[in-house]
Design a protein around this motif. Structure first.
Motif, PDB file in Angstrom:
ATOM      1  N   ALA A  27      -6.188   8.510  -2.190  1.00  0.00           N
ATOM      2  CA  ALA A  27      -6.721   7.747  -1.054  1.00  0.00           C
ATOM      3  C   ALA A  27      -7.813   6.779  -1.498  1.00  0.00           C
ATOM      4  N   SER A  43      -2.920   5.358   5.281  1.00  0.00           N
ATOM      5  CA  SER A  43      -3.697   4.259   4.710  1.00  0.00           C
ATOM      6  C   SER A  43      -3.096   2.902   5.048  1.00  0.00           C
ATOM      7  N   ALA A  66     -15.205   2.491   5.466  1.00  0.00           N
ATOM      8  CA  ALA A  66     -14.848   1.098   5.731  1.00  0.00           C
ATOM      9  C   ALA A  66     -15.690   0.488   6.839  1.00  0.00           C
ATOM     10  N   PHE A  80      -7.730   2.822  -0.981  1.00  0.00           N
ATOM     11  CA  PHE A  80      -8.841   2.143  -0.311  1.00  0.00           C
ATOM     12  C   PHE A  80      -9.284   0.928  -1.120  1.00  0.00           C
ATOM     13  N   THR A 118      -8.247  12.237   4.510  1.00  0.00           N
ATOM     14  CA  THR A 118      -8.490  11.043   3.687  1.00  0.00           C
ATOM     15  C   THR A 118      -8.716   9.815   4.559  1.00  0.00           C
ATOM     16  N   THR A 160       0.829  -1.205   0.000  1.00  0.00           N
ATOM     17  CA  THR A 160       0.000   0.000   0.000  1.00  0.00           C
ATOM     18  C   THR A 160       0.862   1.252   0.000  1.00  0.00           C
ATOM     19  N   PHE A 204     -12.298   7.667   4.191  1.00  0.00           N
ATOM     20  CA  PHE A 204     -12.348   6.280   3.734  1.00  0.00           C
ATOM     21  C   PHE A 204     -12.350   5.283   4.892  1.00  0.00           C
ATOM     22  N   GLY A 205     -11.793   5.665   6.029  1.00  0.00           N
ATOM     23  CA  GLY A 205     -11.911   4.802   7.202  1.00  0.00           C
ATOM     24  C   GLY A 205     -13.339   4.712   7.691  1.00  0.00           C
ATOM     25  N   THR A 263      -6.355  -4.259   7.062  1.00  0.00           N
ATOM     26  CA  THR A 263      -6.635  -3.343   5.951  1.00  0.00           C
ATOM     27  C   THR A 263      -7.370  -2.055   6.331  1.00  0.00           C
ATOM     28  N   VAL A 264      -8.077  -2.011   7.441  1.00  0.00           N
ATOM     29  CA  VAL A 264      -8.828  -0.799   7.797  1.00  0.00           C
ATOM     30  C   VAL A 264      -7.889   0.202   8.460  1.00  0.00           C
ATOM     31  N   HIS A 265      -8.161   1.478   8.275  1.00  0.00           N
ATOM     32  CA  HIS A 265      -7.229   2.544   8.632  1.00  0.00           C
ATOM     33  C   HIS A 265      -7.012   2.702  10.142  1.00  0.00           C
TER      34      HIS A 265
END
Length: 357
Positions: A336, A145, A181, A340, A173, A119, A177-178, A212-214
């Motif tokens: 971002a 990220s 998620a 994601f 960001t 990433t 996106f978190g 994978t989640v922020h």
């Protein structure tokens, strides 16, 4: 005639310390309000942490009434977003133990490492080569990220000397996106359970979430929306991923020093700046792993750490102008967004290939 000159050094320190108080008090007030609001179900159910709320509140105040307070508050705000931030990163190690690796297993550690590395590499390549972003913005978005959201952004910023607007954009960001998620992952789990497309148990799906989640808070929110077992594994995977922050910062510091040395005419290589707070982070985590500290002391340290990081985030918001964030345009959000999608897709593939049965 000499008396005033001799007395001035003794007066200078208290005067300097008093100069920090207005900015520290303002940042702390916003941080305490954010911590209080973060306990509300309205925010906890959406994975919005006190750090996120402190930044938002700092931005609101910073772009309305703060310009009138800045002359008296500037020194304290600067102290909060620099010194208190580094202290908060060190204390963050109290949340981790090396035993977490044993609970996750080497395959889980490998998944975390591959997700982080791929990433961040994509953020550097896509941000600089394709989207034309500067290196600092790409690095900060990539760190947020790939590792642990706002805390990673804050920890990475001193290494690359990120500007307040760069940090604010990167944190924004993570927030966007978190938060997405926390809704997408539970929906994916239930949709997959209904159609049986891939074979992932609730525990394995927890590993997928944690890798994978922020943000940590977002990991908890997404995992608890599925099951307690999912949440437990998600948090363990996330904590191991957070533990990778220290070696990441050391490697980044070495790479950044070498990169900047290429643009100089000096034949001597640029010295590598080792971030002391990264080493402190590892030391604190190591001490915590030995289980020598009373639990009450560890809990106090974690609460103090929450406060220090929230104060730093509030100070960051106070010193960030929305006009500077707007000037960054849509490219950081696009970067971002792609990251994601990478976390969702490539992260799922890695978990399917490497996740223990």
């Amino acid at each position: 005639m000499q008396q005033p000159s001799n007395a001035s050094p003794t007066l200078r320190f208290p005067a300097a310390a008093l100069g920090y108080l207005p900015g520290l008090a303002l940042s702390a007030a916003l941080a305490l309000a954010a911590i209080w609001l973060a306990q509300s179900p309205v925010f906890t159910e959406r994975g919005l942490s006190a750090l996120t709320l402190a930044l938002v509140m700092g931005l609101l105040v910073g772009n309305t009434v703060y310009p009138r307070l800045a002359p008296s508050s500037h020194a304290g705000v600067g102290f909060a977003k620099q010194r208190l931030l580094r202290a908060g990163i060190v204390l963050y190690g109290l949340r981790l133990t090396f035993q977490d690796i044993g609970h996750l297993g080497w395959s889980g550690v490998m998944i975390d490492a591959l997700v982080l590395g791929s990433t961040f590499a994509m953020a550097l390549w896509l941000g600089r080569k394709v989207l034309g972003l500067d290196a600092r913005t790409s690095i900060l978005i990539g760190a947020g990220s790939s590792i642990c959201g706002a805390a990673a952004v804050l920890a990475t910023a001193p290494v690359v000397k990120g500007r307040p607007q760069d940090i604010a954009v990167a944190v924004a960001t993570v927030v966007v996106f978190g938060t997405v998620a926390t809704f997408v992952y539970p929906a994916l789990f239930h949709w997959n359970a209904a159609h049986a497309l891939v074979n992932l148990s609730p525990t394995q799906f927890g590993l997928y979430i944690g890798s994978t989640v922020h943000e940590v808070a977002q990991v908890v929110a997404a995992g608890e929306a599925i099951s307690p077992q999912t949440a437990d594994m998600a948090v363990i995977a996330k904590m191991v991923r957070v533990m990778m922050l220290a070696p990441f910062l050391l490697l980044l510091s070495a790479w950044w020093a070498r990169k900047n040395a290429k643009g100089t005419t000096d034949s001597q290589p640029a010295p590598i700046s080792i971030p002391w707070f990264a080493l402190g982070f590892v030391v604190v985590a190591g001490v915590n792993s030995l289980d020598l500290l009373p639990r009450s002391l560890v809990q106090f340290g974690v609460q103090l750490d929450n406060l220090l990081l929230a104060v730093a985030m509030a100070a960051l918001g106070l010193s960030t102008h929305i006009s500077a964030v707007r000037a960054a345009g849509t490219r950081p959000l696009l970067l971002a967004l792609v990251l994601f999608g990478w976390l969702l897709g490539a992260g799922l593939l890695l978990n399917l290939l490497l996740s223990p049965v």
